[in-house]
Design an enzyme around this catalytic site. Structure first.
Site, mmCIF file in Angstrom:
data_model
loop_
_atom_site.group_PDB
_atom_site.id
_atom_site.type_symbol
_atom_site.label_atom_id
_atom_site.label_comp_id
_atom_site.label_asym_id
_atom_site.label_seq_id
_atom_site.Cartn_x
_atom_site.Cartn_y
_atom_site.Cartn_z
ATOM 1 N N GLY A 35 -19.901 7.177 3.939
ATOM 2 C CA GLY A 35 -18.954 7.449 2.855
ATOM 3 C C GLY A 35 -19.620 7.119 1.534
ATOM 4 O O GLY A 35 -19.835 5.938 1.216
ATOM 5 N N VAL A 61 -16.857 3.399 -3.449
ATOM 6 C CA VAL A 61 -17.330 2.141 -2.867
ATOM 7 C C VAL A 61 -18.772 2.275 -2.372
ATOM 8 O O VAL A 61 -19.646 1.477 -2.721
ATOM 9 C CB VAL A 61 -16.403 1.709 -1.703
ATOM 10 C CG1 VAL A 61 -16.957 0.507 -0.971
ATOM 11 C CG2 VAL A 61 -15.014 1.426 -2.222
ATOM 12 N N GLY A 62 -19.011 3.299 -1.557
ATOM 13 C CA GLY A 62 -20.311 3.421 -0.895
ATOM 14 C C GLY A 62 -21.476 3.584 -1.852
ATOM 15 O O GLY A 62 -22.511 2.929 -1.709
ATOM 16 N N GLY A 83 -18.628 7.542 -1.632
ATOM 17 C CA GLY A 83 -17.676 7.675 -2.729
ATOM 18 C C GLY A 83 -17.773 6.462 -3.635
ATOM 19 O O GLY A 83 -18.836 5.851 -3.778
ATOM 20 N N LYS A 110 0.862 -1.185 0.000
ATOM 21 C CA LYS A 110 0.000 0.000 0.000
ATOM 22 C C LYS A 110 0.890 1.223 0.000
ATOM 23 O O LYS A 110 1.972 1.218 0.598
ATOM 24 C CB LYS A 110 -0.863 0.015 1.276
ATOM 25 C CG LYS A 110 -2.110 0.841 1.162
ATOM 26 C CD LYS A 110 -3.253 0.059 0.523
ATOM 27 C CE LYS A 110 -4.504 0.869 0.430
ATOM 28 N NZ LYS A 110 -5.633 0.087 -0.066
HETATM 29 P P1 NAD Z 1 -13.654 7.805 -2.168
HETATM 30 O O1 NAD Z 1 -12.642 8.848 -1.934
HETATM 31 O O2 NAD Z 1 -14.219 7.614 -3.521
HETATM 32 O O3 NAD Z 1 -14.894 8.013 -1.184
HETATM 33 C C1 NAD Z 1 -14.770 8.227 0.182
HETATM 34 C C2 NAD Z 1 -16.032 8.883 0.680
HETATM 35 O O4 NAD Z 1 -15.968 8.940 2.087
HETATM 36 C C3 NAD Z 1 -16.257 10.310 0.173
HETATM 37 O O5 NAD Z 1 -17.613 10.471 -0.163
HETATM 38 C C4 NAD Z 1 -15.904 11.181 1.388
HETATM 39 O O6 NAD Z 1 -16.635 12.388 1.393
HETATM 40 C C5 NAD Z 1 -16.344 10.256 2.493
HETATM 41 N N1 NAD Z 1 -15.762 10.523 3.798
HETATM 42 C C6 NAD Z 1 -14.508 10.888 4.137
HETATM 43 N N2 NAD Z 1 -14.397 11.002 5.461
HETATM 44 C C7 NAD Z 1 -15.610 10.711 5.972
HETATM 45 C C8 NAD Z 1 -16.150 10.657 7.272
HETATM 46 N N3 NAD Z 1 -15.384 10.915 8.329
HETATM 47 N N4 NAD Z 1 -17.450 10.308 7.417
HETATM 48 C C9 NAD Z 1 -18.216 10.024 6.354
HETATM 49 N N5 NAD Z 1 -17.773 10.058 5.092
HETATM 50 C C10 NAD Z 1 -16.478 10.393 4.916
HETATM 51 O O7 NAD Z 1 -12.993 6.440 -1.599
HETATM 52 P P2 NAD Z 1 -13.412 4.961 -1.957
HETATM 53 O O8 NAD Z 1 -12.603 4.480 -3.082
HETATM 54 O O9 NAD Z 1 -14.895 4.864 -2.011
HETATM 55 O O10 NAD Z 1 -12.877 4.173 -0.672
HETATM 56 C C11 NAD Z 1 -13.573 4.201 0.576
HETATM 57 C C12 NAD Z 1 -12.954 3.183 1.510
HETATM 58 O O11 NAD Z 1 -13.032 1.888 0.931
HETATM 59 C C13 NAD Z 1 -11.503 3.384 1.849
HETATM 60 O O12 NAD Z 1 -11.285 2.968 3.179
HETATM 61 C C14 NAD Z 1 -10.783 2.467 0.887
HETATM 62 O O13 NAD Z 1 -9.537 2.071 1.371
HETATM 63 C C15 NAD Z 1 -11.739 1.318 0.864
HETATM 64 N N6 NAD Z 1 -11.652 0.473 -0.316
HETATM 65 C C16 NAD Z 1 -11.786 0.999 -1.560
HETATM 66 C C17 NAD Z 1 -11.774 0.155 -2.653
HETATM 67 C C18 NAD Z 1 -12.032 0.656 -4.049
HETATM 68 O O14 NAD Z 1 -12.221 -0.169 -4.924
HETATM 69 N N7 NAD Z 1 -12.093 1.943 -4.296
HETATM 70 C C19 NAD Z 1 -11.590 -1.217 -2.475
HETATM 71 C C20 NAD Z 1 -11.454 -1.714 -1.181
HETATM 72 C C21 NAD Z 1 -11.507 -0.854 -0.116
#
Ligand code: NAD
Length: 371
Positions: free
Chosen positions: A177, A181-182, A179, A77
């Protein structure tokens, strides 16, 4: 500087690289945890408050996730210190400088993570010829755009429903969240009958017990606004998402958002972990004691890395979705069955599964424990 040897065990970390390029304002750390199964594959996270410890813990999660998913990759990472929303020109310079700094670190293959995207991976690929999660134009399967991780979370949730006392149809879902993933997890689960009753981003929480429109919220976020700008629903503080009334809770933001002090606020019966390490061990123990079922991060959120590995091997989007469904369905079942029959927490069952695979690979590698 943090001493990461305090976390070291027989699995790793194997290498830690600190990068400092003041001319472009770049500070970054790469943690390579274990390469027994293959070169390490893991995301590049850009955020102001990252740390070496976070890099190492996330790298370990990738070792376990890649091994659990049966992929020929180890765990690594990278963290880049900074605001991911800085001016695009500056961000591009920093990401390119980061890439140039890891040109010889060939046992690390970068992918997207929080604060980086397909475009950032394109810059890295341009600099050093290796990255996954590329845009379509470069032959990639854009895992964030298609919602690879969110799809896997929906599959893990479907399997987990055999172990709780409610159905997906009408189940109340809350997502922390919204983003990459969510929002996709919410979309795939809503398509399967769940009702999104709350979602949050870094600005606040939006709640509507009668159900939120996932497509509208996704469009709002894609236009650069906050969920709190939505015309209807209750506008609540960021952390209110922890205590909304719901059946399924999906953390998809940051690590350690649930800890001993706030675990008692959660009302869900099922937590499917989208974010990496979203709950501290103490929080997971407290939730398990209350009968809350948790599908651990590295089992449930492996969709992105399965997609990335499919891309790296030259596969298609359809084959990526098929691989995600097959692997996550099977692994979630194995883990929850083992947890139930041996009365152990799902994370312990998942760790056993992943570590067994890593150690079997280590036994075959000269510098990793083989003969
Ligand atoms: P992203 O940046 O697209 O989205 C993150 C979201 O979380 C944003 O909407 C942001 O506003 C929000 N956020 C930030 N701090 C916050 C808080 N304190 N409370 C509520 N919302 C908050 O990131 P992502 O790619 O969706 O990744 C999210 C998580 O999932 C991370 O922990 C990442 O490591 C994990 N993850 C991502 C992937 C992937 O495929 N992108 C795969 C496995 C795990």
């Amino acid at each position: 500087m943090e001493d990461l040897f305090q976390f070291a065990d027989d699995l790793g970390p194997f290498k830690i690289l600190h990068i400092h390029r003041p001319a472009v304002g770049l500070r970054a750390i790469v943690a390579i945890d274990n390469t027994a199964c293959g070169p390490s594959l893991g995301g590049v996270r850009m955020a102001p408050d990252v740390s070496a410890e976070e890099a190492f813990r996330l790298a370990r999660a990738m070792t376990l996730k890649n091994a659990a998913a049966g992929l020929p990759y180890g765990g690594g990472k990278a963290v880049v210190f900074g605001d991911p929303k800085i001016e695009p020109r500056i961000k591009e310079r920093q990401i390119r400088a980061f890439a140039a700094s890891i040109v010889n670190l060939t046992d690390y293959i970068p992918g997207p993570d929080m604060g980086t995207d397909e475009r950032a991976m394109a810059w890295i690929k341009d600099e050093i010829g290796r990255a996954v999660g590329l845009p379509r134009e470069l032959g990639g399967i854009p895992l964030d755009e298609i919602g690879a991780t969110g799809f896997g979370l929906a599959i893990a949730t479907e399997v987990a429903l055999d172990y709780v006392d409610f159905d997906l149809k009408g189940a109340r879902l809350a997502v922390q969240g919204f983003g990459s993933v969510g929002k996709h997890a919410a979309r795939f689960l809503a398509e399967r009958g769940a009702v999104l009753v709350a979602a949050s981003d870094s600005v606040g929480t939006l709640q509507d017990a009668s159900g939120l429109d996932v497509a509208q919220l996704a469009a709002l976020k894609e236009s650069g606004r906050s969920l709190r700008d939505h015309r209807s629903g209750l506008k609540l503080p960021v952390d209110a998402i922890l205590q909304v009334d719901c059946d399924i809770w999906i953390p998809a933001a940051r690590p350690d958002v649930v800890e001993a002090g706030n675990a008692g606020l959660l009302r869900a019966k099922l937590i499917v972990q989208g974010a990496n390490i979203p709950c501290t061990p103490e929080a997971e123990a407290a939730l398990a004691a209350r009968g809350v079922l948790i599908v651990p991060d590295f089992i449930a959120n492996a969709g992105g890395v399965i997609c990335a590995a499919t891309e790296y091997a030259g596969g298609t989007q359809a084959s990526a979705f098929a691989a995600i469904e097959e692997k996550i369905r099977l692994n979630t079942r194995i883990v929850l069955e083992e947890a139930r029959s041996n009365r152990i927490p799902p994370r312990q069952a998942a760790l056993k599964l992943a570590e067994r695979r890593v150690r079997a690979a280590m036994a075959l590698r000269r510098w990793n424990g083989g003969t």
